[in-house]
Design a protein around this motif. Structure first.
Motif, PDB file in Angstrom:
ATOM      1  N   TYR A 182       0.654   4.079  -2.874  1.00 47.19           N
ATOM      2  CA  TYR A 182       0.319   5.467  -2.547  1.00 47.19           C
ATOM      3  C   TYR A 182       1.356   6.409  -3.164  1.00 47.19           C
ATOM      4  CZ  TYR A 182      -0.461   9.734   0.098  1.00 47.19           C
ATOM      5  OH  TYR A 182      -0.685  11.036   0.441  1.00 47.19           O
ATOM      6  N   HIS A 233       0.812  -1.212   0.000  1.00 43.84           N
ATOM      7  CA  HIS A 233       0.000   0.000   0.000  1.00 43.84           C
ATOM      8  C   HIS A 233       0.854   1.274   0.000  1.00 43.84           C
ATOM      9  CE1 HIS A 233      -3.331   2.695   0.740  1.00 43.84           C
ATOM     10  NE2 HIS A 233      -2.645   3.206   1.738  1.00 43.84           N
ATOM     11  N   HIS A 234       1.905   1.336   0.815  1.00 44.44           N
ATOM     12  CA  HIS A 234       2.688   2.569   0.903  1.00 44.44           C
ATOM     13  C   HIS A 234       3.402   2.897  -0.406  1.00 44.44           C
ATOM     14  CE1 HIS A 234       5.529  -0.587   2.205  1.00 44.44           C
ATOM     15  NE2 HIS A 234       6.475   0.204   1.721  1.00 44.44           N
TER      16      HIS A 234
END
Length: 120
Positions: A86, A82-83
């Motif tokens: 993002y 996810h990071h």
């Protein structure tokens, strides 16, 4: 940072783990260049276990992508955490990189779709 290699047909899967430094990303670039130089037509970077990546790491991924595309080889980022997703989104690079949910999906997509940045 650690890198594990797996070869499936003409695809080199590089599983990256840890928190890559700038020096580590240079090592990763060398691994990708070696894979492309040995005739692998598809490189999959599995990022599932990458704990952190900043702008410098993203810049190195762009450099890796450029090297791969210049040699008419395909690059897929798989299992992108996810990071990092993002980071790709806020920098408008989500569409620049081909991504897959897993290594298996990345390899399966090799035969079913055209690489990004390539024209027929």
């Amino acid at each position: 940072m650690k890198i594990k290699h797996t070869v499936v047909a003409d695809t080199m899967v590089l599983r990256v783990s840890g928190m890559p430094s700038n020096r580590d990303m240079g090592v990763l670039l060398a691994e990708v260049e070696r894979a492309v130089g040995s005739g692998d037509r598809h490189v999959v970077l599995n990022l599932a276990d990458v704990t952190q990546m900043g702008a410098a790491g993203l810049g190195e991924l762009i450099k890796i992508c450029a090297v791969v595309r210049a040699r008419h080889t395909r690059l897929t980022l798989s299992a992108v955490p996810h990071h990092i997703r993002y980071l790709l989104a806020v920098t408008n690079l989500s569409s620049f990189f081909e991504t897959a949910d897993s290594d298996r999906d990345a390899i399966a997509n090799t035969v079913t779709s055209k690489p990004r940045g390539q024209v027929a």
